[in-house]
Design a protein around this motif. Structure first.
Motif, mmCIF file in Angstrom:
data_model
loop_
_atom_site.group_PDB
_atom_site.id
_atom_site.type_symbol
_atom_site.label_atom_id
_atom_site.label_comp_id
_atom_site.label_asym_id
_atom_site.label_seq_id
_atom_site.Cartn_x
_atom_site.Cartn_y
_atom_site.Cartn_z
ATOM 1 N N CYS A 127 50.075 39.115 56.040
ATOM 2 C CA CYS A 127 48.928 40.010 55.965
ATOM 3 C C CYS A 127 49.423 41.434 56.200
ATOM 4 C CB CYS A 127 47.884 39.613 57.008
ATOM 5 S SG CYS A 127 46.345 40.541 56.880
ATOM 6 N N THR A 133 45.114 38.493 53.226
ATOM 7 C CA THR A 133 45.267 37.043 53.127
ATOM 8 C C THR A 133 44.116 36.364 53.858
ATOM 9 O OG1 THR A 133 46.627 37.000 55.122
ATOM 10 C CG2 THR A 133 47.774 37.254 53.015
ATOM 11 N N GLN A 224 52.067 39.620 61.497
ATOM 12 C CA GLN A 224 50.840 39.832 60.726
ATOM 13 C C GLN A 224 50.318 41.248 60.988
ATOM 14 O OE1 GLN A 224 49.333 37.269 58.792
ATOM 15 N NE2 GLN A 224 51.163 36.067 59.197
ATOM 16 N N ARG A 230 42.211 43.490 58.185
ATOM 17 C CA ARG A 230 41.489 42.306 57.734
ATOM 18 C C ARG A 230 40.302 42.020 58.645
ATOM 19 N NH1 ARG A 230 44.806 36.817 57.550
ATOM 20 N NH2 ARG A 230 44.737 37.175 59.803
#
Length: 241
Positions: A127, A133, A224, A230
């Protein structure tokens, strides 16, 4: 046994005269169906593309064998549509490989702007700030909503990739060009695909698509560093209070 006399004659080497079949192959006299089979655009589409770049590609030359803008466009489209090597394209159209290379490269000069774009990838990718993702084992409702939207969007993208690759076989085949040129080829194919849609050019005959499970794949377990972005997207757009 009778003797066999061999007479050796000196045959002067004759330079093979360069021949061009452009009047036969690079012509708009085909039907639209025939043009699309070869170049992915009909007559009006080829003229539309030619007019977009005419000022840039018109060659100020007195050589009778110079290619017109339309012919340059058609050489490039044949290369992208067929996915063949430059040498094969040259042999097919009666042009030198070097000529085909110069024409194709002349159409790969524009750079796209991806600054505001976000890529989507499955859980096999890390990510990143530019690559979103799915959440692994989501427990929160907004995380699950995000994952569903992510999967649906990727499904649309995968179908688009299928149409794109059927239209331009250069995206199917192995490409041994310099990576910078390959990047430009992909960009140009994307632009041309959008122009096809704009001009209502019909899709290439559909082939059977491979349905990929957008949720499966090898999970990425490294750093990540895009998780904050995200989480922000999931909280902002998928958290219904």
């Amino acid at each position: 046994m009778a003797a066999l006399d061999l007479a050796l004659f000196h045959v002067p080497v004759q330079r093979k005269e360069r021949t061009f079949r452009s009047k036969e192959e690079l012509t708009l006299d085909y039907t639209d169906t025939e043009l699309r089979a070869r170049y992915r655009f009909g007559r009006e589409g080829i003229l539309f593309l030619s007019n977009l770049v005419r000022d840039k590609l018109t060659r100020q030359t007195n050589r009778n064998l110079a290619l017109s803008v339309e012919q340059q466009i058609m050489v490039t489209l044949r290369f992208l549509a067929s996915g063949s090597f430059l040498q094969v394209i040259g042999d097919t159209l009666g042009l030198d490989k070097s000529t085909v290379s110069r024409v194709v490269c002349a159409h790969m000069e524009r750079n796209g702007n991806w600054e505001n774009g976000i890529l989507l990838g499955d859980s096999g990718y890390p990510c990143r700030s530019f690559l979103m993702t799915p959440f692994l084992n989501p427990n929160e409702q907004h995380h699950r909503r995000y994952n569903r939207c992510h999967a649906v969007t990727r499904s649309v993208i995968e179908r688009t990739f299928g149409r794109w690759k059927r239209r331009f076989h250069i995206l199917h085949s192995e490409n041994r060009m310099d990576p910078k040129k390959v990047t430009k080829i992909v960009m140009v194919c994307g632009i041309l695909h959008n122009i096809c849609i704009q001009l209502n050019e019909p899709d290439v005959a559909a082939e059977e698509l491979v349905n990929e499970d957008v949720e499966n794949g090898n999970n990425y377990n490294g750093q990540q560093d895009g998780r904050g972005i995200r989480e922000h997207i999931a909280e902002t757009y998928f958290n219904r209070h």
